[in-house]
Design a protein around this motif. Structure first.
Motif, short mmCIF file in Angstrom:
data_model
loop_
_atom_site.label_atom_id
_atom_site.label_comp_id
_atom_site.label_asym_id
_atom_site.label_seq_id
_atom_site.Cartn_x
_atom_site.Cartn_y
_atom_site.Cartn_z
N GLN A 376 1.15 49.90 -4.41
CA GLN A 376 -0.18 49.97 -3.79
C GLN A 376 -0.07 49.89 -2.27
O GLN A 376 0.79 49.20 -1.74
CB GLN A 376 -1.04 48.79 -4.27
N PRO A 377 -0.99 50.57 -1.56
CA PRO A 377 -1.01 50.43 -0.10
C PRO A 377 -1.41 49.01 0.30
O PRO A 377 -2.05 48.29 -0.49
CB PRO A 377 -2.07 51.44 0.35
N ASP A 378 -1.05 48.64 1.53
CA ASP A 378 -1.30 47.27 2.02
C ASP A 378 -2.73 46.82 1.80
O ASP A 378 -2.99 45.71 1.33
CB ASP A 378 -1.00 47.17 3.52
N GLU A 379 -3.68 47.69 2.15
CA GLU A 379 -5.09 47.26 2.07
C GLU A 379 -5.50 46.96 0.63
O GLU A 379 -6.35 46.10 0.38
CB GLU A 379 -6.03 48.26 2.76
N MET A 380 -4.88 47.65 -0.31
CA MET A 380 -5.20 47.39 -1.72
C MET A 380 -4.54 46.09 -2.19
O MET A 380 -5.10 45.36 -3.03
CB MET A 380 -4.74 48.55 -2.61
N ILE A 381 -3.37 45.79 -1.67
CA ILE A 381 -2.73 44.50 -2.00
C ILE A 381 -3.63 43.37 -1.49
O ILE A 381 -3.91 42.40 -2.21
CB ILE A 381 -1.31 44.41 -1.38
N ILE A 382 -4.11 43.54 -0.28
CA ILE A 382 -4.96 42.49 0.32
C ILE A 382 -6.26 42.34 -0.50
O ILE A 382 -6.62 41.24 -0.94
CB ILE A 382 -5.27 42.84 1.80
N LYS A 383 -6.91 43.47 -0.73
CA LYS A 383 -8.20 43.44 -1.43
C LYS A 383 -8.04 42.93 -2.88
O LYS A 383 -8.75 42.03 -3.33
CB LYS A 383 -8.77 44.87 -1.43
N GLY A 384 -7.07 43.52 -3.59
CA GLY A 384 -6.90 43.20 -5.01
C GLY A 384 -6.47 41.75 -5.22
O GLY A 384 -7.02 41.05 -6.10
N MET A 385 -5.54 41.28 -4.41
CA MET A 385 -5.03 39.93 -4.64
C MET A 385 -6.05 38.88 -4.20
O MET A 385 -6.13 37.80 -4.80
CB MET A 385 -3.69 39.73 -3.91
N ALA A 386 -6.84 39.18 -3.17
CA ALA A 386 -7.88 38.23 -2.75
C ALA A 386 -8.93 38.09 -3.87
O ALA A 386 -9.32 36.98 -4.25
CB ALA A 386 -8.53 38.70 -1.45
N ALA A 387 -9.34 39.23 -4.41
CA ALA A 387 -10.35 39.21 -5.48
C ALA A 387 -9.81 38.50 -6.72
O ALA A 387 -10.50 37.67 -7.34
CB ALA A 387 -10.76 40.64 -5.82
N LEU A 388 -8.58 38.78 -7.05
CA LEU A 388 -8.00 38.20 -8.25
C LEU A 388 -7.78 36.69 -8.08
O LEU A 388 -8.02 35.90 -8.99
CB LEU A 388 -6.67 38.89 -8.56
N GLY A 389 -7.33 36.30 -6.89
CA GLY A 389 -7.10 34.88 -6.61
C GLY A 389 -8.40 34.10 -6.74
O GLY A 389 -8.43 33.01 -7.34
N ALA A 390 -9.49 34.67 -6.21
CA ALA A 390 -10.79 34.00 -6.29
C ALA A 390 -11.20 33.83 -7.77
O ALA A 390 -11.67 32.76 -8.18
CB ALA A 390 -11.84 34.80 -5.52
N LEU A 391 -10.98 34.89 -8.54
CA LEU A 391 -11.32 34.81 -9.98
C LEU A 391 -10.47 33.75 -10.70
O LEU A 391 -10.98 33.00 -11.54
CB LEU A 391 -11.03 36.16 -10.65
N ALA A 392 -9.19 33.72 -10.35
CA ALA A 392 -8.28 32.75 -10.99
C ALA A 392 -8.72 31.32 -10.65
O ALA A 392 -8.73 30.43 -11.51
CB ALA A 392 -6.84 32.99 -10.55
N LYS A 393 -9.13 31.11 -9.40
CA LYS A 393 -9.60 29.77 -8.99
C LYS A 393 -10.82 29.37 -9.81
O LYS A 393 -10.91 28.25 -10.33
CB LYS A 393 -9.98 29.79 -7.50
N GLU A 394 -11.74 30.32 -9.91
CA GLU A 394 -12.98 30.05 -10.65
C GLU A 394 -12.66 29.75 -12.11
O GLU A 394 -13.16 28.78 -12.69
CB GLU A 394 -13.82 31.33 -10.55
N GLN A 395 -11.78 30.57 -12.68
CA GLN A 395 -11.45 30.44 -14.09
C GLN A 395 -10.75 29.09 -14.37
O GLN A 395 -11.01 28.44 -15.36
CB GLN A 395 -10.53 31.61 -14.49
N MET A 396 -9.88 28.69 -13.44
CA MET A 396 -9.15 27.45 -13.67
C MET A 396 -10.02 26.23 -13.41
O MET A 396 -9.81 25.18 -14.00
CB MET A 396 -7.85 27.43 -12.85
N ALA A 397 -11.00 26.40 -12.52
CA ALA A 397 -11.91 25.29 -12.28
C ALA A 397 -12.90 25.12 -13.43
O ALA A 397 -13.29 24.01 -13.80
CB ALA A 397 -12.67 25.51 -10.98
N HIS A 398 -13.31 26.23 -14.05
CA HIS A 398 -14.28 26.20 -15.16
C HIS A 398 -13.74 26.99 -16.32
O HIS A 398 -14.20 28.10 -16.60
CB HIS A 398 -15.62 26.81 -14.73
N PRO A 399 -12.74 26.48 -17.03
CA PRO A 399 -12.10 27.29 -18.08
C PRO A 399 -13.07 27.59 -19.22
O PRO A 399 -13.99 26.87 -19.46
CB PRO A 399 -10.94 26.42 -18.56
#
Ligand SMILES: Cc1ncc(COP(=O)(O)O)c(C=O)c1O
Length: 399
Positions: A376-399
């Protein structure tokens, strides 16, 4: 229509995650970190265009004709010389050209493995290898890894307890999926065990040349004085996977037998693609191109790891490979990455990765995931991983 009576081996040929990954790669909406895709913008298209033109317009009668199943003799010579120069002595009769290294996994299993035979692999291991081996109906023994590669002490313990492998499959550098490299000491130990317990080693070097830091340990093949190691290499990650060209290095006897199986499977690789690869090696700087890839992938790896550190929950760990295309994320136990992919990542973040469970030959572990950082191009790594990280945080905080 009458029902078809499938062969028993078809019980072991089931839909699998690789088909899904290829689908993800084709969906333009999705940011996919799933497939082992090299960076397509770095393919040397101008040089490949030139060599294909030469192959067709100047040497068409030869490049479009059938050739021998062992592969274009000139390319065979060039590859044998290159493999030797990179540290693994190899004469031309020790090398067979393959339809990607994936074909080597298939043919080696066909050559060696009867139903019920034991194949030892790293645990986790490359899913594509399990898929290639499965029709031969093996039993698997998976050996855990740490940061030094396969735990050969654990392998020795199993061998002493009576496990008798026919074949051991390893990806010693930047292992797919974990990114881990096996140390020289472990390699020596593995070879000693192969000698004592009399099994063949299949060494998959698909990523070996993509090293961007640290020293390369010798290949297992270069340490092999007995002809126990069959080594596979590939143009896929250093030139272009669409060429479907790889190679096997082994004793002349093994190469002869694999050549017979290749003849049965597909007659030969594409004469045209082999001619183009040979011309590319003759006229262009493959080593220089690999240097460009190394620099680009190092940068992308750093970017991806940085995004994991910044955006993912602290408990999520990732490997920091010295080369290759993947990092392996480990979530806390109990977190199911396949479910996270299905229920959250694909729909909400529009991001794909490969859940870890399918990479395990025996007991699956659900809390890992493989991420590719090259495709993936850099901007997609930044966008995709930021979005996924936020989801993972939410999911782990409220499983
Ligand atoms: C470890 C490993 N071996 C083999 C292959 C097959 O590659 P190819 O057939 O394109 O050479 C892959 C592809 O991703 C891989 O990751």
């Amino acid at each position: 229509m009458p029902p078809l009576h499938f062969a028993q081996r078809m019980d072991h040929v089931q839909p699998n995650a690789i088909g899904e990954l290829l689908k993800f790669g084709a969906d333009p909406e999705l940011i996919s970190f799933a497939g082992g895709y090299p960076d397509g913008t770095l393919f040397p298209t101008r040089q490949l265009n030139e060599v294909f033109q030469v192959a067709i317009l100047e040497r068409g009668a030869q490049s479009l004709q059938y050739t021998v199943s062992d592969g274009d003799p000139k390319l065979r010579n060039q590859l044998a010389a290159r493999v030797t120069r990179l540290g693994t002595p190899c004469a031309v009769e020790n090398l067979l050209i393959l339809q990607g290294s994936q074909q080597g996994l298939d043919l080696v299993a066909k050559m060696l493995v009867d139903p019920g035979d034991i194949i030892v692999t790293e645990s986790p291991t490359f899913l594509g290898a399990l898929i290639a081996f499965n029709p031969c109906q093996p039993r698997y023994v998976g050996i855990a890894m740490d940061e030094h590669g396969m735990k050969t002490d654990e392998l020795e313990r199993q061998l002493k307890a009576g496990v008798r492998p026919k074949l051991l499959y390893t990806i010693p550098e930047f292992q797919n999926p974990s990114g881990v490299t096996m140390t020289a000491e472990r390699r020596a130990h593995l070879l000693a065990l192969a000698k004592t317990y009399d099994f063949t080693i299949l060494e998959d070097t698909a990523y070996r040349e993509l090293r961007y830091s640290g020293e390369a340990p010798p290949t297992l093949k270069s340490m092999d004085s007995e002809g126990r190691v069959i080594m596979l290499g590939s143009f896929s990650k250093i030139l272009a996977p669409g060429l479907r060209l790889g190679w096997a290095v082994a004793t002349a006897e093994v190469i002869g037998r694999l050549g017979l199986l290749k003849l049965a499977a597909d007659t030969q690789c594409s004469t045209l693609n082999m001619a183009a690869a040979s011309l590319f090696m003759e006229r262009h700087d493959l080593d220089g191109h690999v240097q460009v890839l190394r620099a680009a992938y190092l940068r992308k790896k750093e970017l991806m790891l940085d995004m994991v550190r910044r955006h993912f929950p602290q408990e999520v760990r990732c490997t920091d490979p010295d080369g290759g295309l993947f990092t392996w994320l480990t979530f806390p136990r109990g977190f199911d990455t396949a479910r996270f992919l299905r229920e959250q990542a694909l729909g909400k973040a529009k991001v794909a990765f490969v859940p870890g469970a399918g990479f395990f030959p025996q007991q699956e572990e659900a809390n890992h995931a493989r991420f590719n950082f090259s495709g993936q191009p850099d901007e997609m790594i930044i966008k995709g991983m930021a979005a996924l990280g936020a989801l993972a945080k939410e999911q782990m905080a409220h499983p």
